[in-house]
Design an enzyme around this catalytic site. Structure first.
Site, PDB file in Angstrom:
ATOM      1  NE  ARG A 162     -28.177  29.266  13.776  1.00 40.54           N
ATOM      2  CZ  ARG A 162     -29.627  29.022  13.529  1.00 40.54           C
ATOM      3  NH1 ARG A 162     -29.397  28.385  12.219  1.00 40.54           N
ATOM      4  NH2 ARG A 162     -30.211  28.418  13.800  1.00 40.54           N
ATOM      5  CG  ASP A 277     -28.227  22.294  17.411  1.00 42.07           C
ATOM      6  OD1 ASP A 277     -28.064  22.517  17.819  1.00 42.07           O
ATOM      7  OD2 ASP A 277     -28.348  23.649  16.836  1.00 42.07           O
TER       8      ASP A 277
END
Ligand SMILES: Nc1ncnc2c1ncn2[C@@H]1O[C@H](COP(=O)(O)OP(=O)(O)OP(=O)(O)O)[C@@H](O)[C@H]1O
Length: 428
Positions: A162, A277
Site C-alpha cells: 500500500r 490481519d
C-alpha cells in the site's frame, strides 16, 4: 494519559456550576439560620438616671409574623436546594451518558472528517500543542519530507503493498518510521489509513505499535510510528538470517508478547477489537526483541458483518468476525515459530498453508523434533515443545468455537517463558 487528563478537566468544568449553586444555597441557609431567632421585648419600666430599678422579669416574645417569614424562607431554600440537587443529578447523568457515547471508539472519526475536508490541497498545520490537548499530533508534510531527505531511496525501509516505509529523523536525534501512502482516488487506501490512525490513537499497549502522528497532504497520507529496529518477524524468520538469530527462548517471548497484545485487544478494549490481519509481517520487533502488533488497517470491533473485506477464506468464517479469527492467525504464527516455515509456502506446484502441511504431522508428537526449525533443534525442553505444539494445533482448529480464547493461550505459554523475559519459569 492525555485522554485521562482531558476527562478529568472536563469533569471538573462540568461539576463547577452545580458545586457553585450548592455552595450558594448552603451559604444562604447558614445566613438565614445565623439571624436572631427571637426578639426579646422588655416590659420593664423606663430606666431612671442610669440606675437600674428592679422591675418585672424580662419576657421574651416571639413575633408570630417573623416566625412565619422564617419558615417560609426555610421552605423556599430547602425546595430550591432539592430542585438544584435533582437537576444536578440529571445533568451529571446526561453528561456521563454523552461522554460515554463519545468515548466508545468513534473518537477519531470526527478528526478524519476534518482531515478529509481540509486536507486535499493544503498541508495540515503542524500542531505541536495538540499533544497537550489529548489528540494525536498532525505533522506538517514538509517536516516529514525534510526528515526523510525528500523521501529518498536511501531512507526506504520497505516497499509494501500500500505504500513505502521510510526511516526519518524529525527532531535531529531519534529515528522514527514514516509510512507514505498514495491515495490517488483509491477509497480503500483512504479507509485503511483512517482506520489505522483511528485505532492506534485509542490503543496504547506495550505490545502494540505506537502511533506518533500523521499527515494529510493532497493525495498523500503519512503515518508516523515508533522505529522498530529489528523489523518484522517474517523477515527474521524467513529472510536472509533464516531464523538463526531467534533462539527458542526469544521465540517464546515473541509468542507471549503477541498473545499479550491480542489479549489486550480482545479482553481489555471496550468494545473488544479484532485485528483481522495478524501475520508475521505485521509483528514488529524493537531493539530488545519486544514484539508489537502493527497494521490496524483492517481492525474492527468484535462481531460486525465482514463486508468489503478481501481476505483469505479462513479469515471469513460465516462472514462473521470474531476474536477466534485472530486466535487462528496466532496459531499460524506459532507454527511458523516452531517449524520455521512460511504461513503459505509457494513452491513450483500448489501453494500450501503451514496448517495443512503441519497438523497431520503433529498428530504424532514423536514426529515433532523431525519437522522442527533446524535453527532451534535440540535447544529446548521437549515437554515444553509438545505443549507449545498442542496450543498451536488447538488455535488452528477449523471450527472457531473449538479454538481457545487468547487469554487461555497466554496463560498456558507464560509458564514456559523464563522469569527474566516476562514469564514465570524459574531456571535453577
Ligand atoms: N515501525 C516500523 N519500524 C521498522 N520497520 C517497520 C515498521 N513498520 C513496518 N516495518 C517494516 O516494513 C514492512 C512493511 O510494513 P507495512 O506496514 O508498510 O506493510 P504493508 O504496506 O501493510 O504491506 P502489506 O500490504 O503487505 O501488509 C514490515 O513488514 C516491516 O518489515
Amino acid at each position: 494519559m492525555f485522554v485521562k487528563h482531558q476527562t478529568r478537566m472536563c469533569l471538573l468544568r462540568h461539576l463547577l456550576l452545580p458545586i457553585c449553586l450548592v455552595g450558594f444555597c448552603f451559604f444562604s441557609v447558614v445566613f438565614v439560620s445565623a439571624t436572631p431567632q427571637e426578639i426579646p421585648i422588655s416590659q420593664a419600666s423606663p430606666r431612671t438616671g442610669g440606675a437600674q430599678s428592679p422591675g418585672p422579669p424580662v419576657v421574651k416574645v416571639v413575633i408570630r409574623q417573623d416566625l412565619n417569614k422564617k419558615i417560609l424562607i426555610a421552605l423556599i431554600v430547602s425546595s430550591t436546594l432539592l430542585c438544584i440537587t435533582v437537576m444536578m443529578i440529571l445533568y451529571l447523568l446526561l453528561w456521563r451518558y454523552r461522554s460515554m457515547n463519545n468515548n466508545s471508539f468513534n473518537g477519531i472519526k470526527g478528526k478524519s472528517d476534518s482531515v478529509k475536508s481540509s486536507g486535499s490541497t493544503k498541508p495540515v498545520v503542524h500542531k505541536v500543542d495538540s499533544v497537550t490537548k489529548g489528540t494525536i499530533p498532525v505533522y506538517e508534510y514538509q517536516l516529514l519530507e525534510s526528515g526523510t531527505n525528500k523521501f529518498s531511496d536511501g531512507n526506504v525501509l520497505s516497499r509494501g503493498g500500500r505504500g513505502c516505509l521510510y526511516s526519518a529523523c524529525l527532531d535531529g536525534k531519534s529515528s522514527v518510521t514514516v509510512k507514505k501512502l498514495d491515495v490517488g482516488g483509491e477509497t480503500d487506501i483512504e479507509k485503511q489509513f483512517e482506520n489505522e490512525v483511528d485505532w492506534l490513537a485509542k490503543i496504547k499497549h506495550q505490545n502494540i505499535i505506537s502511533l506518533l502522528g500523521f499527515s494529510v497532504y493532497r493525495q498523500t497520507r503519512c503515518i508516523v510510528y515508533e522505529m522498530m529496529q529489528n523489523g518484522s518477524l517474517e523477515n527474521r524468520l524467513h529472510g536472509p538470517s533464516q531464523g538463526s538469530g531467534l533462539t527458542w527462548q526469544l521465540r517464546m517471548k515473541i509468542a507471549v508478547d503477541i498473545a499479550r497484545g491480542l489479549e489486550y485487544l480482545h479482553e481489555h478494549c471496550h468494545p473488544p477489537v479484532v485485528h483481522r490481519d495478524l501475520r508475521s509481517s505485521n509483528i514488529l520487533l524493537d531493539s530488545d526483541f519486544n514484539a508489537k502488533i502493527s497494521d490496524f488497517g483492517y481492525a474492527t470491533v468484535l462481531m460486525t458483518q465482514n463486508k468489503n473485506l478481501n481476505r483469505p477464506s479462513e479469515y471469513l468464517l460465516d462472514g462473521k468476525v470474531t476474536d477466534k479469527n485472530d486466535v487462528y492467525s496466532f496459531g499460524v504464527i506459532l507454527l511458523e515459530l516452531l517449524l520455521g516455515k512460511r504461513s503459505v509456502e509457494k513452491p513450483s506446484t500448489e501453494p500450501e498453508s503451514v496448517v495443512t502441511w503441519a497438523v497431520p504431522k503433529l498428530s504424532d508428537r514423536a514426529n515433532l523434533p523431525n519437522i522442527l526449525d533446524p535453527a532451534i533443534k535440540g535447544t529446548m525442553d521437549l515437554k515444553h515443545l509438545y505443549q507449545v505444539a498442542a496450543v498451536a494445533v488447538l488455535c488452528v482448529q477449523p471450527e472457531p468455537s473449538y479454538r481457545p480464547l487468547i487469554t487461555d493461550v497466554l496463560h498456558s505459554l507464560i509458564p514456559l517463558l523464563p522469569l527474566e523475559l516476562g514469564g514465570s519459569l524459574r531456571i535453577l
